[in-house]
Design a protein around this motif. Structure first.
Motif, short mmCIF file in Angstrom:
data_model
loop_
_atom_site.label_atom_id
_atom_site.label_comp_id
_atom_site.label_asym_id
_atom_site.label_seq_id
_atom_site.Cartn_x
_atom_site.Cartn_y
_atom_site.Cartn_z
N THR A 246 0.84 -1.20 0.00
CA THR A 246 0.00 0.00 0.00
C THR A 246 0.87 1.25 0.00
OG1 THR A 246 -1.80 -1.11 1.16
CG2 THR A 246 -1.73 1.29 1.31
N ASP A 247 0.56 2.17 -0.90
CA ASP A 247 1.25 3.46 -0.96
C ASP A 247 0.52 4.54 -0.17
OD1 ASP A 247 3.33 2.64 -2.91
OD2 ASP A 247 1.62 2.43 -4.27
N VAL A 248 -0.81 4.53 -0.25
CA VAL A 248 -1.63 5.53 0.44
C VAL A 248 -2.67 4.78 1.27
CG1 VAL A 248 -3.21 7.49 0.20
CG2 VAL A 248 -1.30 7.22 -1.41
N LEU A 249 -2.66 5.03 2.56
CA LEU A 249 -3.62 4.40 3.48
C LEU A 249 -4.63 5.45 3.94
CD1 LEU A 249 -4.52 1.98 5.25
CD2 LEU A 249 -2.90 2.80 6.99
N ILE A 250 -5.92 5.09 3.86
CA ILE A 250 -6.98 5.97 4.35
C ILE A 250 -7.75 5.22 5.41
CG2 ILE A 250 -8.92 7.45 3.70
CD1 ILE A 250 -8.07 7.13 0.77
N THR A 251 -7.75 5.73 6.62
CA THR A 251 -8.58 5.15 7.68
C THR A 251 -9.31 6.30 8.37
OG1 THR A 251 -6.83 5.32 9.36
CG2 THR A 251 -6.91 3.29 8.06
N LYS B 283 4.79 -1.77 9.78
CA LYS B 283 5.09 -2.89 8.89
C LYS B 283 4.90 -2.49 7.43
CE LYS B 283 3.52 -6.32 12.31
NZ LYS B 283 2.52 -7.38 12.59
N VAL B 284 3.82 -1.79 7.14
CA VAL B 284 3.50 -1.45 5.75
C VAL B 284 4.32 -0.26 5.28
CG1 VAL B 284 1.63 -0.77 4.19
CG2 VAL B 284 1.19 -2.39 6.05
N LYS B 285 4.50 0.75 6.14
CA LYS B 285 5.24 1.97 5.82
C LYS B 285 4.71 2.65 4.56
CE LYS B 285 9.60 0.48 7.95
NZ LYS B 285 9.17 -0.87 8.37
N PRO B 286 3.42 2.99 4.51
CA PRO B 286 2.91 3.72 3.34
C PRO B 286 3.50 5.12 3.27
CG PRO B 286 1.29 3.74 5.09
CD PRO B 286 2.41 2.86 5.57
N ALA B 287 3.46 5.71 2.11
CA ALA B 287 3.95 7.09 1.98
C ALA B 287 3.02 8.06 2.70
CB ALA B 287 4.06 7.46 0.50
N LEU B 288 1.69 7.87 2.54
CA LEU B 288 0.71 8.74 3.18
C LEU B 288 -0.27 7.91 4.00
CD1 LEU B 288 -0.32 11.23 0.33
CD2 LEU B 288 1.33 11.60 2.16
N HIS B 289 -0.66 8.45 5.14
CA HIS B 289 -1.76 7.89 5.91
C HIS B 289 -2.71 9.04 6.22
CE1 HIS B 289 -3.45 6.10 9.89
NE2 HIS B 289 -4.30 5.97 8.89
N ILE B 290 -3.89 9.03 5.61
CA ILE B 290 -4.86 10.11 5.74
C ILE B 290 -6.00 9.62 6.63
CG2 ILE B 290 -6.39 11.67 4.49
CD1 ILE B 290 -4.48 11.12 2.04
N CYS B 291 -6.35 10.42 7.63
CA CYS B 291 -7.34 10.01 8.62
C CYS B 291 -8.13 11.22 9.09
CB CYS B 291 -6.66 9.32 9.80
SG CYS B 291 -5.40 10.33 10.60
N GLY B 292 -8.95 11.03 10.12
CA GLY B 292 -9.77 12.10 10.69
C GLY B 292 -10.23 11.69 12.07
#
Length: 696
Positions: free
Chosen positions: A569-574, A602-611
């Protein structure tokens, strides 16, 4: 006549009186001026402007000394003094020039041209990290000798009863690579440090050692900094087969190539598309045995080496997705993500000092074996150890293609602008916030207040009208009608029935321009960007006592929930933030999820976008250590749009004075909550969307 002459002299004589000392008093007005400047009570100071040099003798004036009145000398005398002054300056300048030329000649005569030539050779590869003469004079504890010169020049290392032929690398930090190496036939066997079969340093290895020959050499650099020297080795008995395949690619009927065909092959190997096709064919299994020998030019660790290899793998998969024009590739399967994770696990920690050796070996079936040896010193104490292996041939193939094929053997990064929002709670653009321009719009949940059909339709309407190439949405805990299990789980919650859920899901499907992710992933190819990346989106958040909301889980379910995130995964959205990062909340002591931070590491995505946690709005750049859940550093973002009309921009490309993101080693966590305070009946306040620029 005499009278006439006397009369003329009388006329001229008053003009000549100035050549004599006057005997009459100074005129009254001159005395007044003199008195003014001789009166201490009336003196004042003022800096006089700098005057040009004068050639007049101030001590040879004529007139009344007390009055300060002087008369100039004959102009011819002043002109002669000026001429003499310039003549002296020219003479001094000439002497200085002659002295400088003599000193320069002396310096040149003492220069050692042999030293200059040697220095130029050392700098051939660019900026060098110098090594001592002693280290350059030895290779793995053996003395290095240069035999012959010119085309017949040989470099050999001799010692312990064996001789190793060497090749110059072009850097003084790791000056030599062996021309041949010996690797185990059986991947489980040890050895292969470079000693030949049945050599005194490694006896009895005729059966389990195979010879590999160096066919290519290069230096890996990041910016201008050298990282490691890398050499490609082919099993010696496979070289003939490799040559034959290369020849047949140019001329299927030839056994050798004429000069113009050789040039044609060279051009094809340098062409991005042609080289990709050639090496993809050569790397088909079963195939030839090859190996990469990597030797760091500076002290590093396995984590940095691993991150570089994984970055190369990701770039190759992105290239494949671009070429597939939106169709699924062989890298979309879940087992490939597991193979990536297995490859990362090989480099679990430890140091890789300058001069140590890492060998990545690919057998005929594509199985990757990784071997490591600390910097050899010839004593035999540093045995080569096997770090691990990956049986999925796609991993070794992508690493090999990263070195051998593609655009300049690498892909140029492409910038993508993400506009990130979350927790709009039934508000749209013009109702407290505006949407800036960008490429990808991401909404991290809580589109609504109570999840009703009408609220959801209002949100989907304005998202559909927003001008973005890609629009991705996940739900949040307030979006009740999107959770199929909500009506069954909570009897005392909001009045939501299964029919509402079905209607809202059908409503979502009627907006084809919006990608909705519910604990699932998608590969994104933004139009006109020549880049692709994988996005995983999930609506879930931790359950808190006394609150019945959608998409929630209890603590014991958290780890299993987040283990579903794909490792590529490159971009994670939670909807929920990770614990300890952008999770401030006035409702909960800890608003984020502890299990999610473990998954992120573990995954180390570039972006993690959340709220979810409104008060946690902001961004942090998290740098990971090698251990699971271990954070090395955290850098908080300062919002350039706070209190003004500027964008809230997080620049991760290195432009505009920002910093570039080290993908594979760092993650930018972005809480993009639009509502600035937790939901209540009080006044409403809004944040700006967060704009993120990142290169893939």
């Amino acid at each position: 006549m005499a009278a006439s002459k006397r009369s003329a002299m009388r006329v001229l004589s008053p003009r000549l009186q100035c050549l004599r000392q006057p005997t009459s008093p100074v005129p009254q007005q001159v005395r007044c001026l003199s008195a003014r400047y001789s009166n201490p009570s009336k003196r004042g100071f003022s800096a006089a402007p700098a005057q040009p040099p004068t050639f007049l003798d101030a001590s040879a004036g004529y007139g009344d000394e007390a009055s300060g009145v002087r008369v100039l000398r004959d102009p011819r005398v002043a002109e002669e003094e000026r001429r003499q002054y310039h003549f002296r300056r020219m003479r001094y300048a000439g002497m200085g020039l002659l002295t400088s030329m003599a000193a320069l000649g002396l310096i040149i005569s003492n220069i050692n041209l042999d030293d200059l030539e040697q220095s130029a050779k050392q700098k051939k590869g660019g900026l060098q990290m110098e090594a001592s003469d002693e280290s350059n004079a030895k290779f793995q504890g053996k003395e290095v000798h240069v035999i012959g010169a010119g085309d017949g020049k040989r470099i050999v290392a001799q010692g312990a009863g064996e001789e190793v032929e060497l090749v110059e690398t072009g850097t003084s930090s790791v000056p030599h690579f062996p021309k041949t190496i010996f690797l185990p036939t059986d991947p489980e066997s040890k050895g292969g440090s470079g000693a030949g079969p049945n050599a005194p340093a490694n006896p009895g290895n005729i059966e389990n050692q195979e010879e590999y020959t160096l066919v290519g050499l290069g230096i890996r650099t990041v910016m201008w900094i050298q990282v490691y020297v890398v050499g490609l080795y082919i099993r010696t008995k496979d070289i003939t087969s490799l040559q034959s395949k290369l020849i047949h690619h140019v001329n299927p009927t030839a056994s050798t190539l004429v000069p113009n065909e050789k040039e044609d092959l060279r051009k094809k190997l340098l062409d991005p598309a042609e080289s990709r096709e050639i090496w993809s064919k050569l790397l088909e299994v079963p195939g030839i045995k090859t190996a990469w020998r990597v030797s760091p030019t500076r002290n590093t660790d396995f984590g940095h080496l691993r991150d570089g290899f994984v970055t190369g793998i990701n770039k190759r998969t992105q290239e494949a997705r671009q070429l597939s024009q939106g169709k699924d590739t062989e890298y979309e399967a879940e087992d490939f993500g597991n193979s990536i994770q297995a490859f990362k696990g090989i480099f679990s920690g430890g140091k890789a000092p300058k001069g140590s050796i890492l060998i990545m070996h690919r057998d005929r079936k594509g199985v990757l074996d990784v071997l490591y040896q600390p910097k050899p010193d010839g004593t035999g104490r540093q045995e080569m150890e096997r770090l691990g292996s990956v049986s999925d041939e796609r991993i070794s193939r992508l690493i090999w293609l990263g070195y051998l094929a593609g655009d300049k053997m690498n892909l140029s990064p492409r910038k993508v602008r993400f506009v990130c929002i979350s927790d709009t709670h039934n508000h749209g653009p013009g109702e407290g916030f505006t949407l800036p321009k960008g490429d990808v719009l991401i909404h991290a949940g809580d589109l609504t207040n109570q999840g009703s059909y009408n609220e959801l339709k209002k949100a989907l309407d304005w998202i559909a009208k927003a001008d973005y190439a890609v629009k991705i949405v996940v739900a949040g805990n307030h979006d009740l009608s999107l959770d199929p299990d909500y009506a069954l789980k909570y009897k005392e919650g909001w009045s939501v029935v299964p029919g509402d859920v079905e209607a809202c899901c059908q409503l979502l499907a009627s907006y084809p321009g919006i990608t909705y992710l519910q604990h699932s992933s998608v590969t994104v190819n933004p139009p006109e960007h020549d880049v692709s990346f994988r996005v995983f989106g999930s609506p879930y958040s931790p359950e808190h006592p006394g609150q019945n909301w959608a998409f929630q889980y209890v603590g014991g379910q958290a780890e299993g929930r987040w283990n579903d995130i794909r490792t590529d995964t490159d971009v994670l959205i939670t909807h929920t933030p990770p614990a300890g990062h952008c999770d401030e909340s006035r409702h909960w002591q800890q608003g984020g999820c502890p299990a999610l931070i473990q998954a992120l590491s573990k995954v180390k995505p570039a972006l993690h976008i959340c709220g979810h946690c409104h008060e946690g709005r902001g961004a942090q750049i998290v740098r990971w250590n090698d251990g699971p859940g271990v954070v090395e550093t955290v850098q908080s973002w300062e919002d350039p749009g706070a209190g003004n009309k500027k964008q809230s921009l997080l620049d991760l490309t290195g432009a505009r004075g920002g910093r570039s993101l080290e993908i594979g080693r760092e993650t930018a966590v972005v809480n993009a909550a639009i509502m600035s305070r937790s939901w209540d009946k009080g006044s409403k306040a809004f944040n700006k969307p967060i704009v993120v620029d990142v290169e893939f």
